[in-house]
Design an enzyme around this catalytic site. Sequence first.
Site, PDB file in Angstrom:
ATOM      1  N   GLU A 301     -10.837  -1.293   0.449  1.00 34.50           N
ATOM      2  CA  GLU A 301     -10.572  -1.029   1.864  1.00 34.50           C
ATOM      3  C   GLU A 301     -11.842  -0.558   2.550  1.00 34.50           C
ATOM      4  O   GLU A 301     -12.389   0.498   2.210  1.00 34.50           O
ATOM      5  CB  GLU A 301      -9.472   0.026   2.030  1.00 34.50           C
ATOM      6  CG  GLU A 301      -9.189   0.359   3.487  1.00 34.50           C
ATOM      7  CD  GLU A 301      -8.151   1.438   3.678  1.00 34.50           C
ATOM      8  OE1 GLU A 301      -7.949   1.877   4.817  1.00 34.50           O
ATOM      9  OE2 GLU A 301      -7.551   1.835   2.675  1.00 34.50           O
ATOM     10  N   LYS A 433       6.118   8.778 -11.554  1.00 32.24           N
ATOM     11  CA  LYS A 433       5.853   7.552 -10.787  1.00 32.24           C
ATOM     12  C   LYS A 433       6.972   7.203  -9.816  1.00 32.24           C
ATOM     13  O   LYS A 433       7.201   6.034  -9.523  1.00 32.24           O
ATOM     14  CB  LYS A 433       5.582   6.376 -11.746  1.00 32.24           C
ATOM     15  CG  LYS A 433       4.426   6.631 -12.696  1.00 32.24           C
ATOM     16  CD  LYS A 433       4.245   5.531 -13.698  1.00 32.24           C
ATOM     17  CE  LYS A 433       3.126   5.892 -14.677  1.00 32.24           C
ATOM     18  NZ  LYS A 433       2.935   4.884 -15.728  1.00 32.24           N
ATOM     19  N   ASP A 509      -4.071   6.871 -14.240  1.00 35.98           N
ATOM     20  CA  ASP A 509      -3.001   5.898 -14.083  1.00 35.98           C
ATOM     21  C   ASP A 509      -2.760   5.683 -12.590  1.00 35.98           C
ATOM     22  O   ASP A 509      -2.242   6.584 -11.919  1.00 35.98           O
ATOM     23  CB  ASP A 509      -1.731   6.411 -14.762  1.00 35.98           C
ATOM     24  CG  ASP A 509      -0.643   5.346 -14.825  1.00 35.98           C
ATOM     25  OD1 ASP A 509      -0.725   4.371 -14.055  1.00 35.98           O
ATOM     26  OD2 ASP A 509       0.290   5.494 -15.636  1.00 35.98           O
ATOM     27  N   HIS A 608     -12.651   0.547  12.216  1.00 32.93           N
ATOM     28  CA  HIS A 608     -12.154  -0.490  11.319  1.00 32.93           C
ATOM     29  C   HIS A 608     -12.686  -1.859  11.704  1.00 32.93           C
ATOM     30  O   HIS A 608     -12.899  -2.713  10.846  1.00 32.93           O
ATOM     31  CB  HIS A 608     -10.624  -0.490  11.308  1.00 32.93           C
ATOM     32  CG  HIS A 608     -10.050   0.472  10.316  1.00 32.93           C
ATOM     33  ND1 HIS A 608      -9.761   0.123   9.020  1.00 32.93           N
ATOM     34  CD2 HIS A 608      -9.741   1.790  10.422  1.00 32.93           C
ATOM     35  CE1 HIS A 608      -9.284   1.171   8.369  1.00 32.93           C
ATOM     36  NE2 HIS A 608      -9.260   2.204   9.198  1.00 32.93           N
TER      37      HIS A 608
END
Length: 716
Positions: A301, A433, A509, A608
């Site tokens: 990104e 998670k 992770d 951006h």
Amino acid sequence: MSAGLMIVHIHSRFITEEGEKSRFSSLLTTTEMLERDRQPEMPLVQFYLLRLLTHHIDYTFMFVLAVFLTVKYVFYDDHIEEELTRKLEEASQTRRRELSDSLRDGTSQTTESMDNIVQSQDETDFKQKNTVSFTQPTETIEFKFSIGDDSDSEEEDKSSDKGVQTENKMSHYKPLQRLPSLQPPRSMEQCLEILNSDGGPSLLTDEEIISLVKSRHIPAYKLEIMLNDFERGVVIRREMLLNTLKQSSVLDNLPYSDYAYEYVNGACCENVIGYMPVPVGVAGPLLLNGKLFHVPMATTEGCLVASTNRGCKALEQSGGVTSVVINDGMTRAPVVRFSSAKRASEVKKWLEDKDNQNKVKESFDTTSRFARLTSLHIVQAGKLLYIRFIAVTGDAMGMNMLSKGSEKALAMLSLEFADMEILSLSGNFCTDKKAAAVNWLEGRGKSVVCEAVIPAHIVEKLLKTTVQTLVDLNISKNLVGSAMAGSIGGYNAHAANIVTAIFIATGQDPAQNVTSSNCLTLMEATGENNSDLLISCTMPCLEVGTIGGGTVLPPQSACLEMLGVCGSCAENPGENAKLLASIICGTVLAGELSLMSALAAGHLVRSHLKHNRSTVNVLPNQSLPSSSDMSQSPHHSHTDSSHKLLGCTINAINSDHSISMSVDSNNAQTKSNPFLSPACDSRRKSCDTTKSGKSNENSNDVKLDKDCSNKKDKIS
């Protein structure tokens, strides 16, 4: 040259002085001139020239020889070398095309002929490098099987770029074994006999190994172990996959060579077909608890690292971040069932007794040197019990430790309660998670709080906003807005961005960013006259570790080394993982500060457009303007970014946020683009027509077609 040097030395060593006198008797020496009138009887130029030739003939000869060799190289040899290189490249390309056509047409050669080709390859290379004649250029075959350096030289290995974090692992197999075999595969019986022999799979071709996999004599997931060559196992698995795909080139851009697969096998991934490179940026330095840290962030990104870096700069100029780890404990919650709710409640009371908990702890702690049970959290649903084990795990993230310890504790409870039925080692009350209030309230992993005070002048000059604006925006967006959305732990601007980027870079992770990104961002005015900004980030469930999992991979390990937290802390196990959690929380604070400031100042879209818009042309047969062209543009100093679309160059101007359009003169004859819709293609033609009618007008007078602008937004 050698002959010339020998003549010089023979002349200087064996011709006597008398001989020289007799040879040059007609010349005047310096001594004779001094004895006479001390004046030469010839012009000075001629005198010194004769003197040089008489007494320094060896130097003169070497000088003439050097000049001759220089002229020869400049005007003859250099041209010959270029011609030699060109002809050898043409011959090599021709030979490769012939070999490729032969393989494509199914032409088979005998093993003996292929051996001759490989055997003569070194001789051919030597002839190519040393021959000067071009009457019959020598042809070569170049075998390329991996990305990177294919040299076997130890000197080249030592001088390789150590900045590359995955060492070049050379295969032990010959290049020929990486090519499709030109001999028909042997029978299954022969292949099995060879497979079970001492040589094993190294004596089999790739096609034969694939046939053994298809016949299930070799498990596909055990290719690396069976072959004892990790990279070759990956190559064969890729070939098997390509045989099932429609296009054989789909994996060309997925790298696989020169990677440390020995760290991956059995630990990080299975059925490997390559690896995924992700760009890694660095933000900082982050001043945290008086120390500077350069934070690695792996992301695709744009603007993320730049924004976080700006926040780090503001924090450093403000005196840095203060961080505290307020809790530490990884969790695992099995679910068990009893015959009735009453029986389940009895067991729940038994587990809540301190003495009984100590019995469970003794059983749990025997499974690891570092995992230590700290508490139990038990909840009941009917006749189901959810037993949440909470333990410290040293510098490891600790999921495997908790699973092993919980299993041991359940075995002990099964002896105590014979009617207990274990349904699952994980009952989702952990919770791992998945967004869960229990993690937000009770914490999981490391619970960290960071805070900093930003002076008003830094907020205004560097962040381009005001303290009161940031405080109001934080309440409206991060607090009220998240509450209206019913968020769990999402009371922040973009904590998940920073958490995930650091997780990928340091081998955590990535899926655990779901809970690890839980963050509460608070802002308030402080200081004299409430002119400064107090910002804090509270993250109750950062699930991180510095050993185990993906941290063993060389690139991820290097990123941990950057932060000084690689491996386990020998003096105080667990400190490295706590420091990593503090660094992540501090970096999240920097990212929150920068993004909220950009939103308050209205700079988000502009930033951006500058950093998060790809400059790679997504349309076929279109080229981007070169840097030299951009530098010559009259609007270059005011332009954030330029995007070439449908034959038009669209420039975003900073000064008034307007968009000007200049028509690309190179696309007047461009045909209809098959990738565009008919309406969009028609708009491109309209742009081309506009170009022909207004090519001489000032670019500022060219009006923007709204429909064309809309098409640009849709394609982007």
